[in-house]
Design a protein around this motif. Structure first.
Motif, PDB file in Angstrom:
ATOM      1  N   LEU A 124      54.197  39.718  48.306  1.00 16.34           N
ATOM      2  CA  LEU A 124      53.922  40.307  47.152  1.00 16.34           C
ATOM      3  C   LEU A 124      52.325  39.920  46.823  1.00 16.34           C
ATOM      4  O   LEU A 124      52.435  38.568  46.642  1.00 16.34           O
ATOM      5  CB  LEU A 124      54.961  39.804  46.204  1.00 16.34           C
ATOM      6  N   GLN A 125      51.904  41.075  46.648  1.00 14.89           N
ATOM      7  CA  GLN A 125      50.268  40.593  46.351  1.00 14.89           C
ATOM      8  C   GLN A 125      49.917  40.669  44.856  1.00 14.89           C
ATOM      9  O   GLN A 125      50.451  41.632  44.267  1.00 14.89           O
ATOM     10  CB  GLN A 125      49.365  41.605  47.121  1.00 14.89           C
ATOM     11  N   THR A 126      48.953  39.903  44.575  1.00 18.24           N
ATOM     12  CA  THR A 126      48.511  40.106  43.259  1.00 18.24           C
ATOM     13  C   THR A 126      46.947  40.102  43.404  1.00 18.24           C
ATOM     14  O   THR A 126      46.500  39.347  44.158  1.00 18.24           O
ATOM     15  CB  THR A 126      48.922  39.105  42.328  1.00 18.24           C
ATOM     16  N   MET A 127      46.395  40.775  42.410  1.00 16.87           N
ATOM     17  CA  MET A 127      44.695  41.068  42.544  1.00 16.87           C
ATOM     18  C   MET A 127      44.403  40.812  40.855  1.00 16.87           C
ATOM     19  O   MET A 127      44.666  41.563  40.147  1.00 16.87           O
ATOM     20  CB  MET A 127      44.156  42.249  42.872  1.00 16.87           C
ATOM     21  N   TRP A 128      44.236  39.498  40.557  1.00 19.11           N
ATOM     22  CA  TRP A 128      43.793  39.420  39.092  1.00 19.11           C
ATOM     23  C   TRP A 128      42.215  39.880  38.792  1.00 19.11           C
ATOM     24  O   TRP A 128      41.459  39.817  39.594  1.00 19.11           O
ATOM     25  CB  TRP A 128      43.608  37.754  38.906  1.00 19.11           C
ATOM     26  N   MET A 129      42.287  40.688  37.858  1.00 14.47           N
ATOM     27  CA  MET A 129      41.182  41.592  37.691  1.00 14.47           C
ATOM     28  C   MET A 129      40.232  40.611  36.863  1.00 14.47           C
ATOM     29  O   MET A 129      40.600  40.381  35.323  1.00 14.47           O
ATOM     30  CB  MET A 129      41.192  42.984  36.801  1.00 14.47           C
ATOM     31  N   LEU A 130      39.270  40.001  37.350  1.00 19.89           N
ATOM     32  CA  LEU A 130      38.313  39.100  36.665  1.00 19.89           C
ATOM     33  C   LEU A 130      37.147  39.778  35.988  1.00 19.89           C
ATOM     34  O   LEU A 130      36.663  39.235  35.187  1.00 19.89           O
ATOM     35  CB  LEU A 130      37.824  37.890  37.597  1.00 19.89           C
ATOM     36  N   THR A 131      36.929  41.171  36.472  1.00 17.95           N
ATOM     37  CA  THR A 131      35.962  42.220  35.814  1.00 17.95           C
ATOM     38  C   THR A 131      36.885  43.280  35.422  1.00 17.95           C
ATOM     39  O   THR A 131      38.162  43.210  36.043  1.00 17.95           O
ATOM     40  CB  THR A 131      34.879  42.323  36.501  1.00 17.95           C
ATOM     41  N   ASP A 132      36.448  44.230  34.569  1.00 17.12           N
ATOM     42  CA  ASP A 132      37.206  45.525  34.605  1.00 17.12           C
ATOM     43  C   ASP A 132      37.135  46.195  36.145  1.00 17.12           C
ATOM     44  O   ASP A 132      36.495  45.830  36.834  1.00 17.12           O
ATOM     45  CB  ASP A 132      36.381  46.500  33.895  1.00 17.12           C
ATOM     46  N   PHE A 133      38.332  46.744  36.281  1.00 12.72           N
ATOM     47  CA  PHE A 133      38.483  47.406  37.749  1.00 12.72           C
ATOM     48  C   PHE A 133      37.994  48.763  37.353  1.00 12.72           C
ATOM     49  O   PHE A 133      39.089  49.821  36.900  1.00 12.72           O
ATOM     50  CB  PHE A 133      39.546  47.392  38.421  1.00 12.72           C
ATOM     51  N   THR A 134      36.971  49.558  38.033  1.00  9.99           N
ATOM     52  CA  THR A 134      36.619  51.043  37.592  1.00  9.99           C
ATOM     53  C   THR A 134      36.755  51.736  38.804  1.00  9.99           C
ATOM     54  O   THR A 134      36.384  51.123  39.878  1.00  9.99           O
ATOM     55  CB  THR A 134      35.392  50.834  36.652  1.00  9.99           C
ATOM     56  N   PRO A 135      36.567  53.272  38.803  1.00 11.76           N
ATOM     57  CA  PRO A 135      36.604  53.799  39.862  1.00 11.76           C
ATOM     58  C   PRO A 135      35.056  53.606  40.902  1.00 11.76           C
ATOM     59  O   PRO A 135      34.975  53.718  41.852  1.00 11.76           O
ATOM     60  CB  PRO A 135      36.505  55.211  39.580  1.00 11.76           C
ATOM     61  N   GLU A 136      34.189  53.275  39.767  1.00 11.93           N
ATOM     62  CA  GLU A 136      32.645  53.080  40.316  1.00 11.93           C
ATOM     63  C   GLU A 136      32.532  51.705  40.833  1.00 11.93           C
ATOM     64  O   GLU A 136      31.655  51.527  41.965  1.00 11.93           O
ATOM     65  CB  GLU A 136      31.740  53.217  39.326  1.00 11.93           C
ATOM     66  N   ASN A 137      33.309  50.514  40.595  1.00 11.03           N
ATOM     67  CA  ASN A 137      32.732  49.300  40.962  1.00 11.03           C
ATOM     68  C   ASN A 137      33.804  48.702  41.971  1.00 11.03           C
ATOM     69  O   ASN A 137      33.657  47.493  42.655  1.00 11.03           O
ATOM     70  CB  ASN A 137      32.797  48.464  39.846  1.00 11.03           C
ATOM     71  N   GLY A 138      34.395  49.608  42.734  1.00 19.54           N
ATOM     72  CA  GLY A 138      35.101  49.126  43.911  1.00 19.54           C
ATOM     73  C   GLY A 138      36.788  48.588  43.913  1.00 19.54           C
ATOM     74  O   GLY A 138      37.207  47.783  44.564  1.00 19.54           O
ATOM     75  N   ALA A 139      37.337  49.078  42.630  1.00 22.88           N
ATOM     76  CA  ALA A 139      38.635  49.072  42.344  1.00 22.88           C
ATOM     77  C   ALA A 139      39.501  49.234  43.569  1.00 22.88           C
ATOM     78  O   ALA A 139      39.114  50.054  44.306  1.00 22.88           O
ATOM     79  CB  ALA A 139      39.193  49.880  41.084  1.00 22.88           C
ATOM     80  N   GLY A 194      37.814  39.910  41.999  1.00 24.78           N
ATOM     81  CA  GLY A 194      39.325  39.842  41.890  1.00 24.78           C
ATOM     82  C   GLY A 194      39.798  38.628  42.540  1.00 24.78           C
ATOM     83  O   GLY A 194      39.097  37.911  43.331  1.00 24.78           O
ATOM     84  N   ALA A 195      40.859  37.936  42.015  1.00 23.74           N
ATOM     85  CA  ALA A 195      41.231  36.854  42.435  1.00 23.74           C
ATOM     86  C   ALA A 195      42.756  37.117  43.069  1.00 23.74           C
ATOM     87  O   ALA A 195      43.492  37.680  42.402  1.00 23.74           O
ATOM     88  CB  ALA A 195      41.565  35.711  41.330  1.00 23.74           C
ATOM     89  N   ASN A 196      42.811  36.974  44.238  1.00 23.76           N
ATOM     90  CA  ASN A 196      43.794  37.331  45.131  1.00 23.76           C
ATOM     91  C   ASN A 196      45.065  36.319  45.526  1.00 23.76           C
ATOM     92  O   ASN A 196      44.587  35.130  45.928  1.00 23.76           O
ATOM     93  CB  ASN A 196      43.423  38.069  46.185  1.00 23.76           C
ATOM     94  N   VAL A 197      46.138  36.296  44.809  1.00 20.47           N
ATOM     95  CA  VAL A 197      47.318  35.144  45.115  1.00 20.47           C
ATOM     96  C   VAL A 197      48.216  36.007  45.545  1.00 20.47           C
ATOM     97  O   VAL A 197      48.860  37.001  45.044  1.00 20.47           O
ATOM     98  CB  VAL A 197      47.355  34.689  43.742  1.00 20.47           C
ATOM     99  N   ALA A 198      48.812  35.340  46.589  1.00 25.64           N
ATOM    100  CA  ALA A 198      50.091  36.155  47.582  1.00 25.64           C
ATOM    101  C   ALA A 198      51.343  35.454  47.356  1.00 25.64           C
ATOM    102  O   ALA A 198      51.217  34.182  47.502  1.00 25.64           O
ATOM    103  CB  ALA A 198      49.695  36.839  48.524  1.00 25.64           C
ATOM    104  N   TYR A 199      52.527  35.907  47.481  1.00 22.86           N
ATOM    105  CA  TYR A 199      53.565  35.203  47.629  1.00 22.86           C
ATOM    106  C   TYR A 199      54.621  35.600  48.484  1.00 22.86           C
ATOM    107  O   TYR A 199      54.738  36.896  49.004  1.00 22.86           O
ATOM    108  CB  TYR A 199      54.465  35.352  46.166  1.00 22.86           C
ATOM    109  N   ILE A 200      55.369  34.657  49.431  1.00 21.14           N
ATOM    110  CA  ILE A 200      56.220  35.227  50.401  1.00 21.14           C
ATOM    111  C   ILE A 200      57.709  34.580  50.369  1.00 21.14           C
ATOM    112  O   ILE A 200      57.870  33.549  49.630  1.00 21.14           O
ATOM    113  CB  ILE A 200      55.652  34.662  51.859  1.00 21.14           C
ATOM    114  N   PRO A 201      58.503  35.298  50.914  1.00 20.73           N
ATOM    115  CA  PRO A 201      60.064  35.018  50.713  1.00 20.73           C
ATOM    116  C   PRO A 201      60.153  33.477  51.618  1.00 20.73           C
ATOM    117  O   PRO A 201      59.219  33.362  52.598  1.00 20.73           O
ATOM    118  CB  PRO A 201      60.640  36.129  51.322  1.00 20.73           C
ATOM    119  N   ARG A 202      61.146  32.888  51.481  1.00 19.76           N
ATOM    120  CA  ARG A 202      61.206  31.693  52.457  1.00 19.76           C
ATOM    121  C   ARG A 202      61.358  31.849  53.621  1.00 19.76           C
ATOM    122  O   ARG A 202      61.151  30.865  54.668  1.00 19.76           O
ATOM    123  CB  ARG A 202      62.242  30.910  51.916  1.00 19.76           C
ATOM    124  N   PHE A 203      61.648  33.043  54.321  1.00 20.83           N
ATOM    125  CA  PHE A 203      62.000  33.194  55.971  1.00 20.83           C
ATOM    126  C   PHE A 203      60.735  33.718  56.235  1.00 20.83           C
ATOM    127  O   PHE A 203      60.420  33.940  57.695  1.00 20.83           O
ATOM    128  CB  PHE A 203      62.976  34.289  56.038  1.00 20.83           C
TER     129      PHE A 203
END
Ligand SMILES: O=C(O)CCC(=O)C(=O)O
Length: 235
Positions: A124-139, A194-203
């Protein structure tokens, strides 16, 4: 922690199930996001284009509050079961003006498993938007529903892509199977962080692949984050 999802999180959970991704708006203050963005740019100042800072919890321990945001952890618990873990430390993803778009892909560890891919999430991935995410800036761009296809992207690769848009302080969450990539930054002067933080199940367990969190940093984190990082801390 309260395991019950509120109404917005329930809606986000439905979108994750059906589309493979969702955006939760305004989870952290814009000032906090701006501070993290500035610090990350300082650490990558000598690099250009689309650049990543792996192992970011070591130089930016203030990312801790993002890693244990209750809304994200509740959704991670819903999709990964308990206990789940943080994978790969944290990674800053900076898309500078003019930076090219990435290649559409599904996320590790799906490349390591036979097709058809399992329908339950291995990441399960997250991308924290530390700037606005727009169609022009590489969202980040995703192809809705492809987490249910059981396979990686073919060609033409951009069929049905949509950008994940949001204000600074929001978070994009996706299941690792949904096809996605960073967008092209077509702007002259707007960067995307973006700050990417991701989570895995135990297996799922491949810590030898991950940049470890240093012991002296880990020791200062709250107990909840220490549990999530059990597999990512230096021996
Ligand atoms: O930077 C982005 O928007 C995309 C990141 C990505 O593709 C990934 O983390 O797998």
């Amino acid at each position: 922690m309260d395991q019950n999802l509120n109404a917005a999180e329930e809606a986000a959970g439905r979108q994750l199930t059906e589309q493979g991704y969702c955006v939760l708006e305004g989870l952290i203050e814009e000032e906090e996001a701006a501070g993290l963005d500035a610090r990350a740019r300082q650490l990558m100042a000598d690099r250009s284009g689309y650049v990543k800072l792996e192992g970011a919890l070591n130089p930016i321990p203030a990312l801790a509050s993002l890693c244990i945001h209750p809304a994200v952890l509740r959704l991670a618990g819903r999709f990964l079961g308990a206990p789940f873990y943080l994978v790969n430390n944290a990674c800053m993803m900076w898309c500078q003006p003019g930076a090219p778009g990435g290649r559409l892909h599904a996320d590790w560890p799906l490349g390591d498993v036979p097709q058809p891919y399992p329908l339950w999430p291995l990441l399960l991935q997250t991308m924290w938007m530390l700037t606005d995410f727009t169609p022009e800036n590489g969202a980040t761009r995703l192809v809705p529903g492809t987490h249910l296809s059981g396979k990686p992207p073919g060609t033409p690769e951009d069929e049905g892509e949509v950008p994940a848009l949001g204000r600074r302080g929001s978070v994009l969450i996706w299941l690792g199977g949904v096809w996605h990539r960073n967008g092209t930054n077509t702007s002259a002067d707007q960067h995307r962080m973006g700050a990417n933080v991701a989570y895995i199940p135990r297996f799922v367990h491949r810590p030898e692949l991950w940049p470890r969190v240093r012991r002296e940093i880990y020791r200062e984190f709250p107990a909840q984050l220490q549990q999530l990082l059990e597999r990512s801390v230096e021996p």
